[in-house]
Design a protein around this motif. Sequence first.
Motif, PDB file in Angstrom:
ATOM      1  N   PRO A 141       1.003   6.203   6.485  1.00 36.88           N
ATOM      2  CA  PRO A 141       0.518   7.327   5.676  1.00 36.88           C
ATOM      3  C   PRO A 141      -0.602   8.093   6.368  1.00 36.88           C
ATOM      4  O   PRO A 141      -1.481   7.503   6.988  1.00 36.88           O
ATOM      5  N   ALA A 142      -0.569   9.424   6.233  1.00 35.91           N
ATOM      6  CA  ALA A 142      -1.486  10.272   6.987  1.00 35.91           C
ATOM      7  C   ALA A 142      -2.213  11.295   6.131  1.00 35.91           C
ATOM      8  O   ALA A 142      -2.950  12.116   6.671  1.00 35.91           O
ATOM      9  N   SER A 143      -2.023  11.266   4.802  1.00 34.34           N
ATOM     10  CA  SER A 143      -2.622  12.302   3.973  1.00 34.34           C
ATOM     11  C   SER A 143      -3.417  11.687   2.831  1.00 34.34           C
ATOM     12  O   SER A 143      -3.874  10.552   2.919  1.00 34.34           O
ATOM     13  N   ALA A 144      -3.572  12.444   1.759  1.00 34.29           N
ATOM     14  CA  ALA A 144      -4.444  12.054   0.652  1.00 34.29           C
ATOM     15  C   ALA A 144      -3.722  11.232  -0.397  1.00 34.29           C
ATOM     16  O   ALA A 144      -4.231  11.061  -1.510  1.00 34.29           O
ATOM     17  N   PHE A 145      -2.554  10.716  -0.075  1.00 35.63           N
ATOM     18  CA  PHE A 145      -1.756   9.958  -1.022  1.00 35.63           C
ATOM     19  C   PHE A 145      -0.907   8.958  -0.250  1.00 35.63           C
ATOM     20  O   PHE A 145      -0.659   9.117   0.953  1.00 35.63           O
ATOM     21  N   VAL A 146      -0.456   7.934  -0.963  1.00 32.46           N
ATOM     22  CA  VAL A 146       0.321   6.856  -0.351  1.00 32.46           C
ATOM     23  C   VAL A 146       1.525   6.569  -1.242  1.00 32.46           C
ATOM     24  O   VAL A 146       1.345   6.310  -2.441  1.00 32.46           O
ATOM     25  N   PRO A 147       2.742   6.591  -0.702  1.00 34.14           N
ATOM     26  CA  PRO A 147       3.913   6.213  -1.499  1.00 34.14           C
ATOM     27  C   PRO A 147       4.113   4.701  -1.449  1.00 34.14           C
ATOM     28  O   PRO A 147       3.840   4.056  -0.426  1.00 34.14           O
ATOM     29  N   VAL A 148       4.576   4.138  -2.530  1.00 35.01           N
ATOM     30  CA  VAL A 148       4.877   2.710  -2.555  1.00 35.01           C
ATOM     31  C   VAL A 148       6.219   2.496  -3.246  1.00 35.01           C
ATOM     32  O   VAL A 148       6.586   3.225  -4.169  1.00 35.01           O
ATOM     33  N   ARG A 149       6.929   1.477  -2.766  1.00 34.14           N
ATOM     34  CA  ARG A 149       8.184   1.059  -3.406  1.00 34.14           C
ATOM     35  C   ARG A 149       7.985  -0.340  -3.967  1.00 34.14           C
ATOM     36  O   ARG A 149       7.485  -1.224  -3.280  1.00 34.14           O
ATOM     37  N   LEU A 150       8.370  -0.505  -5.218  1.00 35.82           N
ATOM     38  CA  LEU A 150       8.285  -1.816  -5.845  1.00 35.82           C
ATOM     39  C   LEU A 150       9.278  -1.887  -6.998  1.00 35.82           C
ATOM     40  O   LEU A 150       9.560  -0.863  -7.634  1.00 35.82           O
ATOM     41  N   PRO A 151       9.849  -3.049  -7.245  1.00 42.13           N
ATOM     42  CA  PRO A 151      10.820  -3.175  -8.330  1.00 42.13           C
ATOM     43  C   PRO A 151      10.203  -2.795  -9.677  1.00 42.13           C
ATOM     44  O   PRO A 151       9.032  -3.067  -9.937  1.00 42.13           O
ATOM     45  N   ALA A 152      11.035  -2.144 -10.519  1.00 40.33           N
ATOM     46  CA  ALA A 152      10.625  -1.768 -11.881  1.00 40.33           C
ATOM     47  C   ALA A 152       9.376  -0.899 -11.876  1.00 40.33           C
ATOM     48  O   ALA A 152       8.510  -1.017 -12.748  1.00 40.33           O
ATOM     49  N   ALA A 153       9.270   0.014 -10.891  1.00 38.97           N
ATOM     50  CA  ALA A 153       8.073   0.850 -10.786  1.00 38.97           C
ATOM     51  C   ALA A 153       7.852   1.697 -12.027  1.00 38.97           C
ATOM     52  O   ALA A 153       6.701   1.965 -12.403  1.00 38.97           O
ATOM     53  N   ASP A 154       8.926   2.122 -12.673  1.00 41.69           N
ATOM     54  CA  ASP A 154       8.762   2.944 -13.866  1.00 41.69           C
ATOM     55  C   ASP A 154       8.090   2.161 -14.994  1.00 41.69           C
ATOM     56  O   ASP A 154       7.219   2.683 -15.696  1.00 41.69           O
ATOM     57  N   GLN A 155       8.452   0.890 -15.138  1.00 39.88           N
ATOM     58  CA  GLN A 155       7.822   0.059 -16.168  1.00 39.88           C
ATOM     59  C   GLN A 155       6.391  -0.295 -15.789  1.00 39.88           C
ATOM     60  O   GLN A 155       5.496  -0.332 -16.647  1.00 39.88           O
TER      61      GLN A 155
END
Length: 369
Positions: free
Chosen positions: A304-318
């Motif tokens: 990551p190089a900006s002001a935010f970070v993406p993450v992947r994780l199971p059941a992220a919506d919950q």
Amino acid sequence: MFSRNGRSVAWSAVRHAEPMSFDLDHHGDAEVGAGLIDLAVNVRHQAMPAWLAGPITASLSELSAYPDDRAATAAVAARHRRDPAEVLLTAGAAQGFVLLAQALRGARRPVVVHPQFTEPEAALRNAGHRVERVILRESDGFRLDPGLVPDDADLVFVGNPTNPTSVLHPAADLAKLARPGRVLVVDEAFADTTFRPGVPGEPESLAERRDLPGLVVLRSLTKTWGLAGLRIGYLLGPADLLRRLAAVQPLWAVSTPALAAAAACASPVAVATEREIAAALAAERAHLVERLRRVPSVTVPGDPASAFVPVRLPAADQIRAELRRRGYAVRRGDTFPGLGLDWLRIAVRDTATTDGFVQTLTEVIEERP
């Protein structure tokens, strides 16, 4: 599969997105609410410096006159070493996408590189364009492969650094997309958040490049300076193309206070301060990434190089819903084409806020059945 330049490319990489299967109008501000710690909106939460607040406040005494953008345009042009005719000030960077979509209705094959900010595609669709998507893959770190963009695409949108993946693409790869007969739009709304030790200025920015045919660079003053409510951004590009965009822009589109902000943020003191803020942000981002990568079942792709970070994780919506109940707002990822229900986007904040959030995230995950 099909072949381009001697290489095999999966059809899934370039495809029509005819049904609007993603909520392109959803943005991080919809996630925040009273009493929530905001990790959803990528706007810096700091007091406005006096050199910026002063001109904005002083401009309020001039509101009886129509806005005059000449001084602000000249200041922005000087910052990027361009002619003033190569600058078009806009009411927020998002307005730039609308102007491009409206002025370039004759584009035959518009392409948007995803995952990225959804407003370019939304603006194109609202103007009646049939939009194609190039979907970058997590397995490649969401890095741009210029060869995936169709050779005959005559209007191409790509973010750098890209929201929401936080990938900073090499300027050389972006430059490969420029060619006669094509308008290449590089969204640099977050360019001032990037930092690389030993590199002066913004790494990988194309803002000063005047040699690439059809290049339009879009910039925002919203993020670093906390000016989301003021609405100020600008486009940099060939003078003849910017005249076409200006022709579809409303009269006096940029307010007098916003023009004062544009001029102030183009000053040498502002540019120097941006670099200091970007360096501090890099340290805060590294802390966030390091903490997140120690949380079970959480994946942080790439670098990551900006002001935010993406993450992947199971059941992220919950998990997002449970985080909200515990006081934290984060950005859902499923509205970004190329991501899905298992993705969240997290804004970089100070280390104390990060530590509190990661602790809460860990507890939420560990408490799940």
